[in-house]
Design a protein around this motif. Structure first.
Motif, PDB file in Angstrom:
ATOM      1  N   GLN A  98      -2.876 -30.438 -15.661  1.00  0.00           N
ATOM      2  CA  GLN A  98      -2.910 -29.881 -14.314  1.00  0.00           C
ATOM      3  C   GLN A  98      -3.544 -30.920 -13.412  1.00  0.00           C
ATOM      4  O   GLN A  98      -4.122 -31.894 -13.901  1.00  0.00           O
ATOM      5  N   GLY A  99      -3.426 -30.718 -12.121  1.00  0.00           N
ATOM      6  CA  GLY A  99      -4.042 -31.682 -11.223  1.00  0.00           C
ATOM      7  C   GLY A  99      -3.582 -31.525  -9.800  1.00  0.00           C
ATOM      8  O   GLY A  99      -3.267 -30.421  -9.349  1.00  0.00           O
ATOM      9  N   SER A 100      -3.515 -32.671  -9.095  1.00  0.00           N
ATOM     10  CA  SER A 100      -3.089 -32.643  -7.702  1.00  0.00           C
ATOM     11  C   SER A 100      -2.635 -34.031  -7.275  1.00  0.00           C
ATOM     12  O   SER A 100      -3.017 -35.042  -7.872  1.00  0.00           O
ATOM     13  N   TYR A 101      -1.807 -34.024  -6.248  1.00  0.00           N
ATOM     14  CA  TYR A 101      -1.427 -35.253  -5.568  1.00  0.00           C
ATOM     15  C   TYR A 101      -2.158 -35.262  -4.242  1.00  0.00           C
ATOM     16  O   TYR A 101      -2.204 -34.242  -3.549  1.00  0.00           O
ATOM     17  N   GLN A 102      -2.724 -36.398  -3.893  1.00  0.00           N
ATOM     18  CA  GLN A 102      -3.369 -36.555  -2.605  1.00  0.00           C
ATOM     19  C   GLN A 102      -2.309 -37.132  -1.668  1.00  0.00           C
ATOM     20  O   GLN A 102      -1.730 -38.191  -1.937  1.00  0.00           O
ATOM     21  N   MET A 103      -2.058 -36.406  -0.600  1.00  0.00           N
ATOM     22  CA  MET A 103      -0.967 -36.709   0.327  1.00  0.00           C
ATOM     23  C   MET A 103      -1.535 -37.096   1.690  1.00  0.00           C
ATOM     24  O   MET A 103      -2.672 -36.736   2.022  1.00  0.00           O
ATOM     25  N   GLN A 104      -0.715 -37.814   2.467  1.00  0.00           N
ATOM     26  CA  GLN A 104      -1.057 -38.110   3.852  1.00  0.00           C
ATOM     27  C   GLN A 104       0.154 -37.800   4.712  1.00  0.00           C
ATOM     28  O   GLN A 104       1.249 -38.332   4.469  1.00  0.00           O
ATOM     29  N   SER A 105      -0.044 -36.930   5.698  1.00  0.00           N
ATOM     30  CA  SER A 105       1.057 -36.558   6.584  1.00  0.00           C
ATOM     31  C   SER A 105       1.372 -37.714   7.526  1.00  0.00           C
ATOM     32  O   SER A 105       0.563 -38.637   7.687  1.00  0.00           O
ATOM     33  N   GLU A 106       2.547 -37.650   8.150  1.00  0.00           N
ATOM     34  CA  GLU A 106       2.924 -38.727   9.062  1.00  0.00           C
ATOM     35  C   GLU A 106       1.991 -38.809  10.262  1.00  0.00           C
ATOM     36  O   GLU A 106       1.920 -39.855  10.906  1.00  0.00           O
ATOM     37  N   SER A 107       1.224 -37.746  10.539  1.00  0.00           N
ATOM     38  CA  SER A 107       0.246 -37.783  11.634  1.00  0.00           C
ATOM     39  C   SER A 107      -1.116 -38.311  11.153  1.00  0.00           C
ATOM     40  O   SER A 107      -2.061 -38.374  11.924  1.00  0.00           O
ATOM     41  N   GLY A 108      -1.210 -38.662   9.846  1.00  0.00           N
ATOM     42  CA  GLY A 108      -2.452 -39.240   9.328  1.00  0.00           C
ATOM     43  C   GLY A 108      -3.376 -38.259   8.635  1.00  0.00           C
ATOM     44  O   GLY A 108      -4.417 -38.643   8.111  1.00  0.00           O
ATOM     45  N   GLU A 109      -2.995 -36.999   8.628  1.00  0.00           N
ATOM     46  CA  GLU A 109      -3.823 -35.960   8.013  1.00  0.00           C
ATOM     47  C   GLU A 109      -3.719 -36.011   6.485  1.00  0.00           C
ATOM     48  O   GLU A 109      -2.631 -36.141   5.931  1.00  0.00           O
ATOM     49  N   HIS A 110      -4.851 -35.930   5.799  1.00  0.00           N
ATOM     50  CA  HIS A 110      -4.870 -35.929   4.331  1.00  0.00           C
ATOM     51  C   HIS A 110      -4.914 -34.486   3.816  1.00  0.00           C
ATOM     52  O   HIS A 110      -5.604 -33.644   4.386  1.00  0.00           O
ATOM     53  N   PHE A 111      -4.155 -34.220   2.739  1.00  0.00           N
ATOM     54  CA  PHE A 111      -4.175 -32.893   2.119  1.00  0.00           C
ATOM     55  C   PHE A 111      -3.795 -33.044   0.657  1.00  0.00           C
ATOM     56  O   PHE A 111      -3.221 -34.047   0.249  1.00  0.00           O
ATOM     57  N   ASP A 112      -4.163 -32.041  -0.134  1.00  0.00           N
ATOM     58  CA  ASP A 112      -3.850 -32.040  -1.562  1.00  0.00           C
ATOM     59  C   ASP A 112      -2.642 -31.161  -1.841  1.00  0.00           C
ATOM     60  O   ASP A 112      -2.492 -30.088  -1.253  1.00  0.00           O
ATOM     61  N   ALA A 113      -1.801 -31.619  -2.761  1.00  0.00           N
ATOM     62  CA  ALA A 113      -0.682 -30.828  -3.268  1.00  0.00           C
ATOM     63  C   ALA A 113      -1.027 -30.469  -4.707  1.00  0.00           C
ATOM     64  O   ALA A 113      -1.035 -31.345  -5.579  1.00  0.00           O
ATOM     65  N   PRO A 114      -1.378 -29.209  -4.985  1.00  0.00           N
ATOM     66  CA  PRO A 114      -1.797 -28.829  -6.338  1.00  0.00           C
ATOM     67  C   PRO A 114      -0.647 -28.869  -7.340  1.00  0.00           C
ATOM     68  O   PRO A 114       0.503 -28.600  -6.993  1.00  0.00           O
ATOM     69  N   ILE A 115      -0.984 -29.228  -8.575  1.00  0.00           N
ATOM     70  CA  ILE A 115      -0.046 -29.192  -9.694  1.00  0.00           C
ATOM     71  C   ILE A 115      -0.568 -28.122 -10.644  1.00  0.00           C
ATOM     72  O   ILE A 115      -1.631 -28.296 -11.261  1.00  0.00           O
ATOM     73  N   ALA A 116       0.133 -27.009 -10.723  1.00  0.00           N
ATOM     74  CA  ALA A 116      -0.303 -25.891 -11.562  1.00  0.00           C
ATOM     75  C   ALA A 116      -0.345 -26.317 -13.035  1.00  0.00           C
ATOM     76  O   ALA A 116       0.417 -27.191 -13.454  1.00  0.00           O
ATOM     77  N   PRO A 117      -1.212 -25.697 -13.827  1.00  0.00           N
ATOM     78  CA  PRO A 117      -1.275 -26.040 -15.260  1.00  0.00           C
ATOM     79  C   PRO A 117       0.084 -25.842 -15.940  1.00  0.00           C
ATOM     80  O   PRO A 117       0.794 -24.885 -15.644  1.00  0.00           O
ATOM     81  N   PHE A 118       0.419 -26.778 -16.821  1.00  0.00           N
ATOM     82  CA  PHE A 118       1.623 -26.641 -17.635  1.00  0.00           C
ATOM     83  C   PHE A 118       1.305 -27.064 -19.054  1.00  0.00           C
ATOM     84  O   PHE A 118       0.374 -27.818 -19.308  1.00  0.00           O
ATOM     85  N   SER A 119       2.089 -26.523 -19.988  1.00  0.00           N
ATOM     86  CA  SER A 119       1.845 -26.737 -21.413  1.00  0.00           C
ATOM     87  C   SER A 119       2.569 -27.965 -21.947  1.00  0.00           C
ATOM     88  O   SER A 119       3.681 -28.277 -21.520  1.00  0.00           O
ATOM     89  N   LEU A 120       1.909 -28.621 -22.874  1.00  0.00           N
ATOM     90  CA  LEU A 120       2.503 -29.668 -23.695  1.00  0.00           C
ATOM     91  C   LEU A 120       2.426 -29.127 -25.113  1.00  0.00           C
ATOM     92  O   LEU A 120       1.334 -28.835 -25.599  1.00  0.00           O
ATOM     93  N   ALA A 121       3.564 -28.962 -25.774  1.00  0.00           N
ATOM     94  CA  ALA A 121       3.537 -28.353 -27.103  1.00  0.00           C
ATOM     95  C   ALA A 121       4.759 -28.763 -27.915  1.00  0.00           C
ATOM     96  O   ALA A 121       5.850 -28.922 -27.360  1.00  0.00           O
ATOM     97  N   LEU A 122       4.546 -28.901 -29.208  1.00  0.00           N
ATOM     98  CA  LEU A 122       5.666 -29.137 -30.114  1.00  0.00           C
ATOM     99  C   LEU A 122       6.635 -27.981 -29.983  1.00  0.00           C
ATOM    100  O   LEU A 122       6.217 -26.839 -29.797  1.00  0.00           O
ATOM    101  N   PRO A 123       7.925 -28.255 -30.094  1.00  0.00           N
ATOM    102  CA  PRO A 123       8.904 -27.161 -30.046  1.00  0.00           C
ATOM    103  C   PRO A 123       8.604 -26.109 -31.113  1.00  0.00           C
ATOM    104  O   PRO A 123       8.214 -26.451 -32.225  1.00  0.00           O
ATOM    105  N   ARG A 124       8.740 -24.870 -30.730  1.00  0.00           N
ATOM    106  CA  ARG A 124       8.596 -23.721 -31.620  1.00  0.00           C
ATOM    107  C   ARG A 124       7.177 -23.510 -32.137  1.00  0.00           C
ATOM    108  O   ARG A 124       6.957 -22.723 -33.031  1.00  0.00           O
ATOM    109  N   ILE A 125       6.166 -24.204 -31.573  1.00  0.00           N
ATOM    110  CA  ILE A 125       4.793 -23.998 -32.052  1.00  0.00           C
ATOM    111  C   ILE A 125       4.140 -22.831 -31.292  1.00  0.00           C
ATOM    112  O   ILE A 125       3.269 -22.165 -31.814  1.00  0.00           O
ATOM    113  N   LEU A 126       4.578 -22.607 -30.040  1.00  0.00           N
ATOM    114  CA  LEU A 126       4.059 -21.488 -29.240  1.00  0.00           C
ATOM    115  C   LEU A 126       5.132 -20.415 -29.140  1.00  0.00           C
ATOM    116  O   LEU A 126       6.311 -20.699 -29.114  1.00  0.00           O
ATOM    117  N   HIS A 127       4.704 -19.176 -29.044  1.00  0.00           N
ATOM    118  CA  HIS A 127       5.675 -18.068 -28.954  1.00  0.00           C
ATOM    119  C   HIS A 127       6.018 -17.784 -27.526  1.00  0.00           C
ATOM    120  O   HIS A 127       5.283 -17.840 -26.648  1.00  0.00           O
TER     121      HIS A 127
END
Length: 127
Positions: A98-127
């Motif tokens: 999970q995480g975020s991207y730090q962005m800058q708008s064309e007007s110079g404003e800084h803001f964060d774009a959140p990255i929601a948690p996602f799973s990394l898993a071997l196939p068929r290991i999670l139900h």
């Protein structure tokens, strides 16, 4: 137009286990991820940097900071997408990112774009 309507970034993630680069006997599990970043706002924005929290099944967290993504700092106009692929290795067959991207708008404003948690898993290991 409100700040949130001007600056709105949507992040979608697809993941895959990379069997050919993994070595479970040595506790090395490699995962690829493809990310689509879409500017759903009303103003252009540049991706400046990234911040990741990568957590394995033991609860160990790796924190990653860096400029741009895959060596680029893409500028996205309203409605535009930027797609890239990368990867990470874990010592366990399951983890999350999970995480975020730090962005800058064309007007110079800084803001964060959140990255929601996602799973990394071997196939068929999670139900």
């Amino acid at each position: 137009m409100s700040k949130s309507a001007r600056n709105s970034i949507e992040v979608k993630v697809r993941t895959a286990y990379v069997e050919g680069e993994s070595n479970p006997a040595e506790d090395r599990y490699v995962f690829a991820y493809t990310i689509t970043i879409r500017n759903t706002g009303g103003a252009g924005a540049r991706l400046i940097s990234r911040h990741w929290l990568i957590t394995d099944a033991n609860g160990d967290v790796q924190e990653v900071f860096g400029e741009g993504v895959v060596g680029q700092q893409p500028f996205l106009r309203p409605g535009e997408d930027f797609v890239y692929s990368s990867g990470t290795a874990l010592p366990t067959p399951v983890g999350t990112m999970q995480g975020s991207y730090q962005m800058q708008s064309e007007s110079g404003e800084h803001f964060d774009a959140p990255i929601a948690p996602f799973s990394l898993a071997l196939p068929r290991i999670l139900h």
